[in-house]
Design an enzyme around this catalytic site. Structure first.
Site, PDB file in Angstrom:
ATOM      1  N   GLU A  56      55.948 -42.826 -30.695  1.00  0.00           N
ATOM      2  CA  GLU A  56      54.805 -43.623 -31.141  1.00  0.00           C
ATOM      3  C   GLU A  56      54.386 -43.218 -32.534  1.00  0.00           C
ATOM      4  O   GLU A  56      54.322 -42.022 -32.853  1.00  0.00           O
ATOM      5  CB  GLU A  56      53.573 -43.402 -30.248  1.00  0.00           C
ATOM      6  CG  GLU A  56      53.627 -44.045 -28.900  1.00  0.00           C
ATOM      7  CD  GLU A  56      52.330 -43.797 -28.130  1.00  0.00           C
ATOM      8  OE1 GLU A  56      51.266 -43.660 -28.766  1.00  0.00           O
ATOM      9  OE2 GLU A  56      52.398 -43.722 -26.903  1.00  0.00           O
ATOM     10  N   GLU A  97      51.754 -39.124 -22.545  1.00  0.00           N
ATOM     11  CA  GLU A  97      50.917 -38.110 -23.211  1.00  0.00           C
ATOM     12  C   GLU A  97      50.146 -37.262 -22.195  1.00  0.00           C
ATOM     13  O   GLU A  97      48.913 -37.279 -22.146  1.00  0.00           O
ATOM     14  CB  GLU A  97      49.965 -38.769 -24.206  1.00  0.00           C
ATOM     15  CG  GLU A  97      50.674 -39.328 -25.414  1.00  0.00           C
ATOM     16  CD  GLU A  97      49.723 -39.751 -26.544  1.00  0.00           C
ATOM     17  OE1 GLU A  97      48.515 -39.881 -26.296  1.00  0.00           O
ATOM     18  OE2 GLU A  97      50.218 -39.944 -27.668  1.00  0.00           O
TER      19      GLU A  97
HETATM   20  C1  GAL Z   1      48.522 -42.722 -27.830  1.00  0.00           C
HETATM   21  C2  GAL Z   1      48.839 -43.416 -26.525  1.00  0.00           C
HETATM   22  C3  GAL Z   1      49.037 -44.900 -26.683  1.00  0.00           C
HETATM   23  C4  GAL Z   1      47.970 -45.469 -27.576  1.00  0.00           C
HETATM   24  C5  GAL Z   1      48.013 -44.768 -28.897  1.00  0.00           C
HETATM   25  C6  GAL Z   1      47.032 -45.300 -29.893  1.00  0.00           C
HETATM   26  O1  GAL Z   1      47.732 -41.620 -27.583  1.00  0.00           O
HETATM   27  O2  GAL Z   1      49.975 -42.849 -25.912  1.00  0.00           O
HETATM   28  O3  GAL Z   1      49.005 -45.505 -25.416  1.00  0.00           O
HETATM   29  O4  GAL Z   1      46.739 -45.287 -26.969  1.00  0.00           O
HETATM   30  O5  GAL Z   1      47.735 -43.406 -28.715  1.00  0.00           O
HETATM   31  O6  GAL Z   1      47.093 -44.582 -31.107  1.00  0.00           O
END
Ligand code: GAL
Length: 667
Positions: free
Chosen positions: A304, A148
């Site tokens: 994610e 990110e």
């Molecule tokens: C994203 C990140 C992850 C985790 C996740 C939690 O921003 O890439 O490592 O922190 O959010 O929602």
């Protein structure tokens, strides 16, 4: 890459757990149908004990072979997203500085200045070691570079960044007079004698120079991309056959998705719609369409999402029944070939211990785990969909450079926000069961029947001509207010707004008249209902050829055009001089859809999403109740259950069907 249908899994952080947990992890992964995990995203500190030291790779070796023996592929992180404390102890200058001069400390993550040579050297050293060690590991499917980019530190204002910015400006302008012209420095006595006098737009007594801010946004994006690129070059050199990605964040202003998408073998995105928002699935669909478009229509990865609640909102709503499944299927419908979560096993310690995970704190005798297993089985059945395209006849234009300029200060209204305008135009297209691509406005538009340009504030001459040619050649364009206003230096295009498109739109705008929030004026005219009203913005429009579809029905601009249509050569150009209320906006968009003769995937009731991917029709019920969808008389098989449907399908709340092509009509 191995062909295994849809990938399913998540971020796997075994370094947070004793080794005896790992074998339980892989057993459960097999039970859930997990076939891809992202390993090592925040493991730098566990992988390297000091500057240029050998990898402490024993644990990672064991993790990868365990995964491989269970048939689970690995998206291996380069592990550079969170420098360990030793790096900032040895090189304190890598720590980023905010616009107000605060140097950010280690202790969180992403605490690096993107322009820092010490950070980049250390990151490249680590990547080289990772690629040498694991480049030919049988479990390796994909490299996951960084994490990110720009999420916490989209820009750094330190002295190192200041010199890098000056170098970047020298490259762009060569001559200081050229910069003075572009930045309009005769205003407020801002003329620079040399590049050496220039600083980043640090906190100033009032509005900093807008073009300086715009160039700094361009520079900051380029610096982040250079970090990504530095890592990618090492991977290309050592593992030319392993594809690379980095997880983008969708509609994230600091990072120019078009520039990044070009640098990725596989575009991926992290998506966290808020379960507390009843419309979250619409925004989630937009992010999916954007991600597909950034990869030029190729399948993309959802890298994610949360199986349940996140931990970083003020109040973190849990997902309601079926939402994890329906939002996941939505991603697949819109082109995803992977559904990955953050994270595999819920952490016991640290800042994310209350973030949901595939294996919750309460273990496997839980509602959430059962949902995880169910989704794994669903995704296995969707294997025939993997790799299939998602055709679109409509495109919505988005240009990050214009977005950066649009949301600078000192504009007619601070309430003209790119994502809001984008959503206002996207929603009625989505609700009509029509898939939209996102497009850069300078790209080839000719393959679309309808192109929407929401608040495309800044346009180059080339972009202005590209849109004009699209309409002249028979395209249908819908342009909203505050489009075509400035050039790429953020200098006004003079002669009435929007100067480059007055002929195409058949009108010109003399004056802006934004509405204070909470106020509105009635709208009248052929497309108006009794409750139609204008929100956020109005303007004094002078028609020369366009026909008004909606007219302002009150207030100082009463009688003025609010929405127009204009036949221009072989095409048609619509103009929205206001944001009509959502129902009226849908009428305007429906008018344009029918003019452009765009067909929808299916006629669906409110709350049901219809998307065609390859030869399959996804119908997903996001409404909070049962819905019936008419699918015609021919029988169609549901890939998820194997059952045959014809006539109408009834979908319970959160339910979905994935219908194959129509077969012979049922007699
Ligand atoms: C994203 C990140 C992850 C985790 C996740 C939690 O921003 O890439 O490592 O922190 O959010 O929602």
């Amino acid at each position: 890459m191995r062909d295994r249908g849809i990938r399913y899994g998540g971020d796997y952080n075994p370094e947070q757990w004793p080794e005896e947990v790992w074998s339980e992890d892989v057993t459960l992964m097999v039970e859930a149908g997990v076939n891809l995990v992202t390993v090592g995203v925040f493991a730098w500190g566990e992988l390297q004990g000091g500057p240029r030291q050998e990898l402490q790779s024993g644990w990672m070796d064991r993790v990868l072979s365990l995964l491989h023996s269970a048939g689970v592929g690995v998206d291996l992180a380069t592990a550079t997203a969170s420098p360990p404390p030793w790096l900032s102890a040895v090189h304190p200058e890598i720590l980023p500085v905010s616009a107000t001069g605060v140097r950010l400390s280690p202790g969180g993550r992403q605490h690096y200045c993107p322009s820092s040579p010490a950070y980049r050297d250390a990151a490249i050293d680590l990547v080289r070691r990772m690629a040498r060690r694991y480049g030919d590991h049988a479990a390796l499917e994909l490299w996951h570079i960084g994490n990110e980019y720009g999420c916490h530190v989209p820009a750094c204002y330190c002295d190192v960044s200041a010199s890098a910015f000056r170098r970047w400006l020298r490259e762009r302008y060569a001559d200081i007079d050229e910069l003075n012209r572009a930045w309009g420095t005769t205003f407020w006595s801002q003329r620079y004698r040399s590049f050496d006098e220039i600083l980043p737009p640090r906190a100033a007594p009032t509005f900093p120079n807008p073009t300086q801010r715009l160039d700094f946004a361009r520079f900051s994006n380029d610096e982040l991309l250079a970090c990504y690129h530095a890592e990618k070059s090492v991977l290309r050199e050592l593992t030319p056959d392993v594809p690379v990605t980095t997880n983008l964040m969708g509609l994230f202003r600091p990072v120019d998705g078009w520039a990044w998408g070009r640098q990725m073998d596989l575009v991926s995105v992290d998506r966290y719609p808020d379960p507390a928002d009843p419309d979250a699935h619409v925004g989630a669909a937009l992010v999916a369409d954007l991600t597909r478009s950034l990869g030029k229509g190729r399948p993309w990865y959802l890298t994610e999402q949360a199986p349940g609640a996140v931990n970083w909102r003020r109040v973190n709503a849990a997902k309601s029944r079926g939402q994890f499944r329906s939002w996941s299927l939505q991603a697949v419908a819109r082109g995803a070939d992977a559904v990955l979560q953050f994270q595999w096993r819920a952490s016991a310690a640290g800042a994310e211990k209350f973030h949901s995970a595939m294996v919750p704190h309460a273990g496997t005798d839980t509602h959430l785990w059962r949902e995880v297993v169910t989704l794994g089985a669903d995704l296995r059945r969707l294997a025939p969909v993997a790799g299939q395209p998602v055709p679109a006849e409509v495109a919505i234009a988005l240009d990050w450079e214009s977005w950066w300029a649009l949301e600078l200060e000192s504009h007619p209204s601070a309430e003209v926000r790119q994502v809001d305008l984008l959503m206002e135009m996207y929603r009625p297209i989505y609700e009509a069961g029509i898939v939209a691509d996102l497009t850069h406005p300078g790209a080839d538009l000719s393959r679309y029947r309808l192109v929407v340009l929401p608040a495309l504030y800044s346009v180059s001459d080339e972009i202005a001509a590209n849109v004009d040619a699209y309409v002249r050649d028979g395209g249908v364009a819908v342009v909203t207010y505050f489009s075509g206003i400035v050039d790429t230096d953020d200098r006004i295009r003079l002669g009435g707004y929007p100067a480059p498109w007055q002929e195409m739109l058949g009108l010109s705008v003399e004056e802006f008249a934004p509405l204070p929030s909470g106020t509105s004026d009635p709208l009248t005219g052929p497309l108006a209902s009794r409750t139609s009203h204008a929100l956020r913005w109005e303007e004094r429009v002078r028609l020369h050829g366009a026909e008004a579809l909606l007219t302002i029905g009150g207030g100082p601009l009463e009688g003025g055009a609010a929405v127009t249509v204009h036949d221009y050569s072989r095409g048609t150009a619509y103009y929205l001089a206001t944001s009509p209320d959502p129902v009226t906006t849908a009428r305007v968009v429906a008018h344009a859809i029918s003019r452009a003769q765009v067909a929808s995937a299916a006629s669906v009731p409110a709350g049901v999403e219809a998307v065609r991917r390859g030869e399959h029709l996804f119908l997903i019920n996001h409404a909070d109740g049962e819905r019936r969808v008419d699918i015609g008389e021919s029988a169609r098989a549901d890939l998820l259950t194997g059952s045959m449907h014809s006539g109408a399908v009834t979908l319970g709340q959160g339910d979905a069907v994935v219908l194959g092509p129509p077969q012979a009509p049922v007699r």
